[in-house]
Enzyme design. Structure first.
Site, PDB file in Angstrom:
ATOM      1  CG  ASP A  73      -1.879  -1.192   1.214  1.00  0.00           C
ATOM      2  OD1 ASP A  73      -2.255  -1.645   0.121  1.00  0.00           O
ATOM      3  OD2 ASP A  73      -2.209  -1.695   2.307  1.00  0.00           O
ATOM      4  CE  LYS A 130       2.295  -2.434  -4.380  1.00  0.00           C
ATOM      5  NZ  LYS A 130       2.061  -2.108  -2.969  1.00  0.00           N
ATOM      6  N   GLY A 160      -4.575  -4.223  -3.890  1.00  0.00           N
ATOM      7  CA  GLY A 160      -5.530  -3.149  -4.152  1.00  0.00           C
ATOM      8  C   GLY A 160      -4.730  -1.922  -4.510  1.00  0.00           C
ATOM      9  CG  HIS A 161      -1.989  -2.041  -7.026  1.00  0.00           C
ATOM     10  ND1 HIS A 161      -1.182  -2.713  -7.896  1.00  0.00           N
ATOM     11  CD2 HIS A 161      -1.690  -2.537  -5.798  1.00  0.00           C
ATOM     12  CE1 HIS A 161      -0.432  -3.590  -7.234  1.00  0.00           C
ATOM     13  NE2 HIS A 161      -0.741  -3.506  -5.956  1.00  0.00           N
ATOM     14  CD  GLN A 185       0.657  -8.929  -2.618  1.00  0.00           C
ATOM     15  OE1 GLN A 185       1.324  -9.562  -3.413  1.00  0.00           O
ATOM     16  NE2 GLN A 185      -0.600  -8.648  -2.842  1.00  0.00           N
TER      17      GLN A 185
HETATM   18  P1  GDP Z   1      -0.763   0.404  -3.517  1.00  0.00           P
HETATM   19  O1  GDP Z   1      -1.371  -0.874  -3.069  1.00  0.00           O
HETATM   20  O2  GDP Z   1       0.704   0.459  -3.253  1.00  0.00           O
HETATM   21  O3  GDP Z   1      -1.093   0.746  -4.938  1.00  0.00           O
HETATM   22  O4  GDP Z   1      -1.404   1.541  -2.623  1.00  0.00           O
HETATM   23  P2  GDP Z   1      -2.967   1.700  -2.250  1.00  0.00           P
HETATM   24  O5  GDP Z   1      -3.682   2.206  -3.432  1.00  0.00           O
HETATM   25  O6  GDP Z   1      -3.479   0.480  -1.589  1.00  0.00           O
HETATM   26  O7  GDP Z   1      -2.868   2.784  -1.101  1.00  0.00           O
HETATM   27  C1  GDP Z   1      -2.321   4.033  -1.302  1.00  0.00           C
HETATM   28  C2  GDP Z   1      -3.371   5.096  -0.974  1.00  0.00           C
HETATM   29  O8  GDP Z   1      -2.740   6.361  -0.846  1.00  0.00           O
HETATM   30  C3  GDP Z   1      -4.401   5.262  -2.074  1.00  0.00           C
HETATM   31  O9  GDP Z   1      -5.627   5.615  -1.484  1.00  0.00           O
HETATM   32  C4  GDP Z   1      -3.863   6.432  -2.900  1.00  0.00           C
HETATM   33  O10 GDP Z   1      -4.897   7.153  -3.577  1.00  0.00           O
HETATM   34  C5  GDP Z   1      -3.234   7.280  -1.828  1.00  0.00           C
HETATM   35  N1  GDP Z   1      -2.053   8.062  -2.241  1.00  0.00           N
HETATM   36  C6  GDP Z   1      -1.054   7.708  -3.094  1.00  0.00           C
HETATM   37  N2  GDP Z   1      -0.100   8.660  -3.106  1.00  0.00           N
HETATM   38  C7  GDP Z   1      -0.509   9.621  -2.258  1.00  0.00           C
HETATM   39  C8  GDP Z   1       0.074  10.853  -1.803  1.00  0.00           C
HETATM   40  O11 GDP Z   1       1.154  11.249  -2.190  1.00  0.00           O
HETATM   41  N3  GDP Z   1      -0.637  11.564  -0.861  1.00  0.00           N
HETATM   42  C9  GDP Z   1      -1.836  11.144  -0.390  1.00  0.00           C
HETATM   43  N4  GDP Z   1      -2.438  11.891   0.536  1.00  0.00           N
HETATM   44  N5  GDP Z   1      -2.413   9.982  -0.799  1.00  0.00           N
HETATM   45  C10 GDP Z   1      -1.743   9.241  -1.702  1.00  0.00           C
HETATM   46  P1  IMO Z   2      -0.970  -4.161  -2.243  1.00  0.00           P
HETATM   47  O1  IMO Z   2      -0.527  -4.701  -3.570  1.00  0.00           O
HETATM   48  C1  IMO Z   2      -0.963  -4.628   2.086  1.00  0.00           C
HETATM   49  C2  IMO Z   2      -1.030  -8.753   3.603  1.00  0.00           C
HETATM   50  C3  IMO Z   2      -2.262  -9.193   4.351  1.00  0.00           C
HETATM   51  C4  IMO Z   2      -1.646 -10.195   5.311  1.00  0.00           C
HETATM   52  C5  IMO Z   2      -0.560 -10.857   4.471  1.00  0.00           C
HETATM   53  C6  IMO Z   2      -0.973 -12.188   3.870  1.00  0.00           C
HETATM   54  O2  IMO Z   2      -2.253  -3.417  -2.298  1.00  0.00           O
HETATM   55  O3  IMO Z   2       0.133  -3.403  -1.605  1.00  0.00           O
HETATM   56  P2  IMO Z   2      -2.564 -12.837   1.840  1.00  0.00           P
HETATM   57  O4  IMO Z   2      -4.016 -12.570   1.615  1.00  0.00           O
HETATM   58  O5  IMO Z   2      -1.687 -12.262   0.793  1.00  0.00           O
HETATM   59  O6  IMO Z   2      -2.263 -14.272   2.102  1.00  0.00           O
HETATM   60  O7  IMO Z   2      -2.221 -12.073   3.231  1.00  0.00           O
HETATM   61  O8  IMO Z   2      -0.250  -9.938   3.447  1.00  0.00           O
HETATM   62  N1  IMO Z   2      -1.270  -8.194   2.256  1.00  0.00           N
HETATM   63  C7  IMO Z   2      -1.205  -6.898   1.948  1.00  0.00           C
HETATM   64  N2  IMO Z   2      -0.985  -5.828   2.730  1.00  0.00           N
HETATM   65  N3  IMO Z   2      -1.129  -4.473   0.768  1.00  0.00           N
HETATM   66  C8  IMO Z   2      -1.304  -5.547  -0.027  1.00  0.00           C
HETATM   67  O9  IMO Z   2      -1.324  -5.468  -1.376  1.00  0.00           O
HETATM   68  C9  IMO Z   2      -1.399  -6.838   0.560  1.00  0.00           C
HETATM   69  N4  IMO Z   2      -1.601  -8.082   0.079  1.00  0.00           N
HETATM   70  C10 IMO Z   2      -1.503  -8.912   1.124  1.00  0.00           C
HETATM   71  O10 IMO Z   2      -2.881  -8.116   5.012  1.00  0.00           O
HETATM   72  O11 IMO Z   2      -1.019  -9.523   6.373  1.00  0.00           O
HETATM   73 MG    MG Z   3      -2.907  -1.548  -1.817  1.00  0.00          MG
END
Ligand code: GDP
Ligand code: IMO
Ligand code: MG
Length: 498
Positions: A76, A79, A103-104, A287
């Site tokens: 998270d 990415k 979840g991207h 991840q």
């Molecule tokens: P990922 O799994 O690495 O793609 O990240 P996620 O999408 O799960 O979580 C990142 C969250 O931070 C999302 O809700 C993005 O919209 C938000 N986000 C990304 N970059 C920034 C930033 O620079 N500032 C803020 N405030 N939010 C951001």
């Molecule tokens: P993105 O790509 C954050 C974590 C779960 C759990 C562990 C194992 O959005 O960054 P799993 O379901 O993969 O067997 O769970 O990994 N986990 C993540 N945490 N971002 C993710 O994906 C994750 N995908 C799995 O919360 O601790």
């Molecule tokens: Mg994510």
């Protein structure tokens, strides 16, 4: 120390003024971006290139490299946002591991998109999106995502392919994932419940069923029948679950096959041919490094190779074809699920980060644990991924913090760890050692140039760069595409003649 600080500052500022301008955005590769949809996110650099045309020409002749984008922390990191920005200039975006546990998030003028399986390059018409052999695919989840994207106006046809070799997630994988977590009680991993671990376990046990099997109903049925003998024994005896019926699962998956068959191909050849034809490929990690099954905080990890090495095994592209690795890191740290987290803050500072950063999972909606930036975690990520540069996200979330702490090492039973201990107990019990830096009064939110940042924010970034032992190429100051500072384009490589 002061001298060192000064030289660091000069390093970062030199990149802004010189390398920054090597990024002429659209102009550097006019043919490829003709069919791209969105506006230029590289404002800063485009403006500089306009003022100094010599730099524009230099940038235009720099080679574009194949880039792996990975999470440097526990997932998270943002990415999705960074891949979406870079995808404008690449020919293909390839997912290489994980599944719908990811979840991207991408936010732009067209709305908010959360990708679970589909690569974050799908919003550009001219970019091929590939699900590689290393991914585990839940076809139900994939179809749901395709349908939802179509309602959001995203066209998906020949621009999306899935590997024949990617393993399937079957209903029993999801059921076993949930039941096994429940039976572990307080020792549970906190998985997403998407069946990821059980599907990878079957792959390694050589009893997995693959996407390609969907195209051969007879073979699919035979494998399913064989697997269900063992699965049903465990389901009834160990987990007290209902049996899985062959016919029901078979019919359900043949329905998925009908819908997905036109997308199922040999992606190894597709991606390698693109690379041989000098196209640019971005490998999108899911991840993060510390959730990697080998290098993460085992057993509190996911079941795949989320670090950069996974890009080769998960796509069939040899490491010699990969030019650079970009690590994405938040300006602080978060983690979802169980497992050690040395810099975790359980006080008001932590909940402040959680609220301002909207730290709730994009897949499960769970609250993310929050803490200070961890230099040990980052140095390790730099090493195991061979990071060539960093994108630091969510700098804006630190606006208003009076002081900021960065972890420089861990102390455990009188021993100081500068590097990540492999011993889970040490990691669970250690005390982080901090360096305190001054926060800033002004705002970084939405900043698009380095110059706009308060001096304390620049100092913080310089320290982050130094402790991570990796240069920063991109700074993100908000969730939208435009809220980004690009100091240097990580896709532009200087080393490899292609
Ligand atoms: P990922 O799994 O690495 O793609 O990240 P996620 O999408 O799960 O979580 C990142 C969250 O931070 C999302 O809700 C993005 O919209 C938000 N986000 C990304 N970059 C920034 C930033 O620079 N500032 C803020 N405030 N939010 C951001
Ligand atoms: P993105 O790509 C954050 C974590 C779960 C759990 C562990 C194992 O959005 O960054 P799993 O379901 O993969 O067997 O769970 O990994 N986990 C993540 N945490 N971002 C993710 O994906 C994750 N995908 C799995 O919360 O601790
Ligand atoms: Mg994510």
């Amino acid at each position: 120390m002061a001298v060192l600080g000064q030289s660091r500052k000069m390093k970062l500022e030199r990149r802004v003024s010189v390398f920054g301008a090597d990024r002429p955005g659209v102009w550097g590769c006019p043919i490829m971006v003709l069919d791209k949809l969105e506006s230029d996110p590289y404002h800063d650099l485009s403006a500089l290139a306009l003022r100094w045309p010599g730099l524009f020409f230099w940038g235009a002749f720099q080679a574009m490299g194949n880039l792996v984008v990975i999470g440097a922390q526990w997932g998270d990191e943002g990415k999705g946002k960074i891949v979406d920005i870079l995808a404008r200039d690449v020919d293909a975006v390839v997912r290489y591991q994980g599944g719908s546990n990811a979840g991207h998030t991408v936010i732009n003028e067209r709305g908010t998109f959360v990708f679970h399986l589909i690569p974050s390059g799908i919003l550009y018409r001219g970019t091929l999106c590939v699900i590689g052999n290393g991914v585990v695919v839940d076809p139900a989840s994939l179809i749901e995502e395709l349908d939802h994207l179509q309602t959001q106006g995203v066209k998906i046809a020949k621009n999306f392919v899935v590997s024949q070799r990617a393993h399937l997630i079957l209903p029993y994988h999801k059921a076993i994932d949930k039941a096994s977590e429940q039976s572990k009680g307080s020792r549970r991993i906190g998985t997403t419940g998407r069946g990821i671990g059980p599907s990878y376990a079957d792959k390694m046990a050589r009893i997995g069923i693959r996407m390609g099997d969907l195209l051969n109903p007879k073979a699919f049925r035979a494998k399913l029948e064989e697997n269900l003998v063992e699965v049903n024994w465990f389901a009834e005896k160990l987990y007290k679950m209902e049996r899985f019926e062959v016919e029901k699962v078979f019919q359900q998956y043949m329905g998925y096959a009908d819908r997905l068959k036109s997308h199922i191909v040999d992606t190894v050849m597709v991606v390698n041919k693109m690379i041989d034809g000098k196209k640019t490929v971005l490998f999108e990690g899911a991840q993060g490094t510390h959730l990697d099954v080998d290098f993460g905080t085992y057993p509190f990890v996911t079941s795949s190779s989320s670090s950069a090495g996974g890009a080769s095994t998960g796509t069939g592209v040899g490491p010699t074809k990969i030019d650079a690795v970009l690590g994405i890191a938040k300006a602080y740290t978060t983690r979802v699920g169980s497992g050690p987290f040395p810099t975790e803050l359980t006080d008001a500072v932590g909940s402040g980060l959680q609220t301002r950063g909207k730290e709730f999972g994009s897949t499960t909606g769970r609250a993310r644990r929050c803490g200070w930036f961890d230099g040990v975690v980052m140095r390790y990520a730099t090493k195991v991924n061979g990071l060539t540069s960093l994108a630091v996200t969510k700098l804006d979330v630190l606006d208003g913090c009076k002081e900021l702490k960065v972890c420089t090492g861990y102390r455990h039973q009188g021993k100081l760890y500068r590097d990540m201990p492999s011993d889970l107990q040490a990691l669970t019990e250690c005390e982080p050692v901090y360096k305190t830096l001054k926060g800033w009064v002004g705002s970084t939110s939405g900043a698009t140039t380095y110059k706009q940042l308060p001096v304390e924010a620049k100092r913080y970034l310089q320290y982050v760069e130094d402790i991570s032992e990796c240069p920063i190429d991109i700074i993100s100051t908000g969730s939208k595409r435009s809220e980004t500072i690009v100091l240097r384009n990580p896709l532009k490589t200087r080393s490899r003649a292609r």
